[in-house]
Design an enzyme around this catalytic site. Structure first.
Site, PDB file in Angstrom:
ATOM      1  N   GLU A  66      37.721  40.330  39.752  1.00 32.38           N
ATOM      2  CA  GLU A  66      37.269  41.155  39.257  1.00 32.38           C
ATOM      3  C   GLU A  66      38.345  41.995  40.174  1.00 32.38           C
ATOM      4  O   GLU A  66      38.859  42.722  39.251  1.00 32.38           O
ATOM      5  CB  GLU A  66      35.657  41.921  39.113  1.00 32.38           C
ATOM      6  N   CYS A  90      29.087  41.328  41.169  1.00 31.72           N
ATOM      7  CA  CYS A  90      28.276  41.324  42.797  1.00 31.72           C
ATOM      8  C   CYS A  90      28.214  42.668  43.086  1.00 31.72           C
ATOM      9  O   CYS A  90      28.851  43.474  42.359  1.00 31.72           O
ATOM     10  CB  CYS A  90      28.628  40.453  43.804  1.00 31.72           C
TER      11      CYS A  90
END
Length: 181
Positions: free
Chosen positions: A63, A91
């Site tokens: 990401e 996360c």
């Protein structure tokens, strides 16, 4: 808002399939197989995969790679009206970065049962402290994403066991008092 019962379009499937292909690239590089694709107005503007191990960088998640590339491509850190497709639930670090970058929609495949921050363990996107909200949709090609990760970790555990066996076999005890046993 998290929606695990979202109806996904054919285009959603195409973009997640591309993220799975990118996760395979990560695996070939010895990384945990997570891939991500960022789309704006029906066009992929950035792609990435995990690079933490090879780059020696704890922040080099798929990401983050995508956010960095997209910011450069758009000349703006605000990635307004974009959709991120990622094979594993973000996360906490990635969720924070996605909030800061103003990604509008996040679609992930497999939940992260240990560190998922988009609804599995915690949900930073619905936290009262969040100053930006994103639509979260989970479960797109979840079984394929999960199987890819499970196969990787199963193989990794086997490799570690085999290496330990080899190390034990190669270890030769030194002779006691200069004598062989």
């Amino acid at each position: 808002m998290t929606d695990s019962h979202a109806t996904f379009s054919p285009q959603d499937h195409v973009y997640m399939q591309r993220a799975i292909e990118l996760a395979h690239q990560a695996e070939l590089a010895g990384e945990v197989p997570v891939g991500a694709v960022l789309v704006k107005d029906g066009t992929i503007i950035a792609e990435g995969w995990n690079r933490s191990i090879g780059d020696h960088d704890a922040t080099a998640h798929a990401e983050i790679q995508v956010i960095r590339k997209a910011g450069q491509a758009l000349n703006n850190y605000r990635l307004l009206d974009t959709t991120l497709y990622v094979t594993l639930e973000p996360c906490p670090m990635c969720a924070g970065a996605l909030l800061h970058s103003r990604v509008k929609r996040i679609v992930f495949g497999a939940p992260d049962l240990k560190a998922g921050a988009a609804g599995t363990v915690l949900n930073l996107f619905e936290n009262e402290a969040a100053y930006h909200y994103a639509t979260i949709e989970s479960g797109l090609l979840a079984e394929e994403c999960r199987a890819q990760l499970q196969a990787f970790f199963k193989r990794r555990r086997k490799e570690i066991k085999a290496r330990k066996r080899e190390e034990r076999a190669a270890f030769v005890e030194p002779p006691i008092n200069g004598q062989d046993k």
